[in-house]
Design a protein around this motif. Structure first.
Motif, PDB file in Angstrom:
ATOM      1  N   PRO A 330       0.807  -1.229   0.000  1.00  0.00           N
ATOM      2  CA  PRO A 330       0.000   0.000   0.000  1.00  0.00           C
ATOM      3  C   PRO A 330       0.838   1.277   0.000  1.00  0.00           C
ATOM      4  O   PRO A 330       0.469   2.270  -0.620  1.00  0.00           O
ATOM      5  N   PHE A 331       1.988   1.251   0.687  1.00  0.00           N
ATOM      6  CA  PHE A 331       2.851   2.432   0.708  1.00  0.00           C
ATOM      7  C   PHE A 331       3.468   2.682  -0.664  1.00  0.00           C
ATOM      8  O   PHE A 331       3.648   3.829  -1.077  1.00  0.00           O
ATOM      9  N   SER A 332       3.781   1.603  -1.379  1.00  0.00           N
ATOM     10  CA  SER A 332       4.316   1.754  -2.734  1.00  0.00           C
ATOM     11  C   SER A 332       3.270   2.343  -3.669  1.00  0.00           C
ATOM     12  O   SER A 332       3.566   3.199  -4.505  1.00  0.00           O
ATOM     13  N   LYS A 335       2.667   6.200  -3.120  1.00  0.00           N
ATOM     14  CA  LYS A 335       3.768   7.112  -3.426  1.00  0.00           C
ATOM     15  C   LYS A 335       3.484   7.940  -4.681  1.00  0.00           C
ATOM     16  O   LYS A 335       3.995   9.041  -4.835  1.00  0.00           O
ATOM     17  N   LYS A 336       2.650   7.405  -5.577  1.00  0.00           N
ATOM     18  CA  LYS A 336       2.385   8.065  -6.853  1.00  0.00           C
ATOM     19  C   LYS A 336       1.202   9.028  -6.792  1.00  0.00           C
ATOM     20  O   LYS A 336       0.866   9.663  -7.794  1.00  0.00           O
ATOM     21  N   LEU A 337       0.565   9.128  -5.638  1.00  0.00           N
ATOM     22  CA  LEU A 337      -0.609   9.988  -5.524  1.00  0.00           C
ATOM     23  C   LEU A 337      -0.241  11.466  -5.642  1.00  0.00           C
ATOM     24  O   LEU A 337       0.738  11.924  -5.067  1.00  0.00           O
ATOM     25  N   LYS A 338      -1.055  12.218  -6.393  1.00  0.00           N
ATOM     26  CA  LYS A 338      -0.854  13.661  -6.486  1.00  0.00           C
ATOM     27  C   LYS A 338      -1.329  14.338  -5.197  1.00  0.00           C
ATOM     28  O   LYS A 338      -0.692  15.257  -4.703  1.00  0.00           O
ATOM     29  N   ILE A 346      -6.451   5.134   1.196  1.00  0.00           N
ATOM     30  CA  ILE A 346      -6.143   4.031   0.282  1.00  0.00           C
ATOM     31  C   ILE A 346      -5.389   2.933   1.009  1.00  0.00           C
ATOM     32  O   ILE A 346      -5.632   1.735   0.779  1.00  0.00           O
ATOM     33  N   ARG A 347      -4.511   3.322   1.903  1.00  0.00           N
ATOM     34  CA  ARG A 347      -3.745   2.313   2.634  1.00  0.00           C
ATOM     35  C   ARG A 347      -4.637   1.441   3.498  1.00  0.00           C
ATOM     36  O   ARG A 347      -4.503   0.208   3.499  1.00  0.00           O
ATOM     37  N   ILE A 348      -5.563   2.036   4.231  1.00  0.00           N
ATOM     38  CA  ILE A 348      -6.390   1.221   5.124  1.00  0.00           C
ATOM     39  C   ILE A 348      -7.296   0.296   4.320  1.00  0.00           C
ATOM     40  O   ILE A 348      -7.557  -0.845   4.709  1.00  0.00           O
TER      41      ILE A 348
END
Length: 407
Positions: A330-332, A335-338, A346-348
């Motif tokens: 999820p962290f990867s 990383k691309k989020l604006k 998104i992670r949860i």
């Protein structure tokens, strides 16, 4: 119109576990009214700082109520996300930037909201209309006031609709392992504004909207001095680990700082300059305001804590090795989020619904393939406990190392 569903209850309980027990260090619910009947229509209004996490905070922590939530429409575009949000009773609200054709759908959505409230349901929304990372309440839109009055006027002011203000406070919006407080205020009746509304509708829309804003501002952490926002936040963060009620402590500190700003400009300016310099020095050493502000441990207490962490490090290492893949994915992705404010939401979702259940299932299958069912079963049972412990251990270790630096 039925507002409760078994699927919603099961899904909410599962997501609540990940949200309240895993993702956040603690979730505190203050003053949620227990004397309101479950069939009383309720409009919950909150500040909006942390995108979808604000909605989840309310949806997952209002007792047996199953609220519908008005949410910006652009996050409904992806099919998977749309299905998940709709299953949690979230309704899209279209804005001008979405296009005039899309905006026309709001009439239908708003009528749905009126129907929900008219039939004794619960609706929750953000009057600010947009999110912002700063601890500052932005101007309110009047859409919720219009929905509230429409629900009452369609039923001759007899449905008993109440507005429940709530202030949301995060010790940090994007980080995992932080604290969250839902600070509820006193509900008030929309029908209290009946006489004023019948005399002057535009003015009364403004009055009830201002009432919502005033109530929420008194429940959250709010800074007026935005140029010094980060410095003020650092100062209030020093209150996080002190004894007493968390939200009371940080709001008290913020109030003291605001009084100083208004009454003694020179002293306030000096404090801001000195704090900014101090916070940068500590940041270079890797020391957080939360740790800096807490009562100092004695040498013996800190030594004992460190020894305990060293002795339990093999358990933390085991948990980390078995959780590093589902935790890292999820962290990867984020990383691309604006807009980085969507990262925690998104992670949860990925943690709870995708990476941990599926990756752990694969790992369990591999272990079963090389051992026997009993061993694989014990391995499966160890995953959630040691994975959770590894995450907490890392935070405890970080705190201990920072406390040693401060000695």
């Amino acid at each position: 119109m039925s507002h409760n569903s078994l699927f919603y209850s099961i899904l909410r309980a599962y997501v609540r576990f990940w949200h309240n027990r895993i993702f956040y260090r603690s979730v505190e619910i203050k003053n949620f009214p227990k004397n309101i009947s479950p069939t009383t229509p309720l409009l919950i209004v909150t500040n909006h700082q942390n995108t979808l996490m604000d909605a989840l905070a309310v949806v997952l922590n209002v007792g047996s109520r199953q609220p519908y939530f008005l949410t910006r429409a652009d996050i409904f575009k992806k099919d998977f996300v749309r299905k998940l949000l709709m299953s949690l009773k979230m309704l899209p609200v279209y804005r001008l930037r979405d296009g005039m054709d899309e905006m026309q759908q709001n009439d239908e959505i708003f009528q749905t909201c009126v129907d929900i409230l008219s039939s004794g349901g619960t609706l929750a929304a953000f009057p600010e209309g947009n999110h912002g990372v700063q601890y500052h309440l932005r101007p309110f839109k009047k859409g919720l006031a219009r929905i509230a009055f429409k629900a009452e006027t369609e039923h001759d002011w007899n449905i008993g609709l109440q507005v429940l203000p709530c202030g949301l406070y995060y010790t940090h919006c994007q980080k995992m392992g932080e604290k969250l407080v839902l600070n509820f205020g006193e509900p008030f009746k929309v029908s209290d504004f009946q006489a004023a509304y019948e005399q002057n509708q535009p003015r009364t829309l403004t009055q009830i909207t201002r009432r919502m804003a005033d109530e929420i501002k008194n429940l959250m952490l709010h800074f007026d001095d935005l140029p010094h926002h980060d410095t003020l936040k650092w100062l209030t963060d020093t209150e996080i680990r002190k004894e007493g009620d968390l939200i009371t402590n940080v709001r008290k500190k913020a109030t003291e700082l605001e009084k100083l700003r208004l009454n003694n400009t020179d002293e306030y300016t000096t404090l801001m300059e000195e704090t900014e310099k101090k916070s940068k020095e500590l940041a270079q050493q890797g020391i957080e305001a939360e740790i800096y502000g807490q009562p100092k441990l004695s040498f013996f207490e800190l030594s004992l804590k460190t020894i305990g962490l060293i002795l339990t490090s093999p358990i933390a290492l085991y948990g980390w090795l078995n959780s590093v893949i589902p935790y890292s994915i999820p962290f990867s992705v984020t990383k691309k989020l604006k807009d980085k404010q969507f990262s925690s939401a998104i992670r949860i979702v990925l943690f709870a619904l995708v990476t941990f259940p599926f990756v752990w299932l694969i790992q369990w299958g591999i272990v079963w393939g090389f051992t026997d069912f009993k061993t694989a079963g014990l391995y499966a049972l160890s995953l959630p406990f040691t994975g959770y412990f590894a995450h907490r251990w890392a935070r405890w270790w970080s705190a201990a190392t920072q406390q040693w630096k401060l000695r």
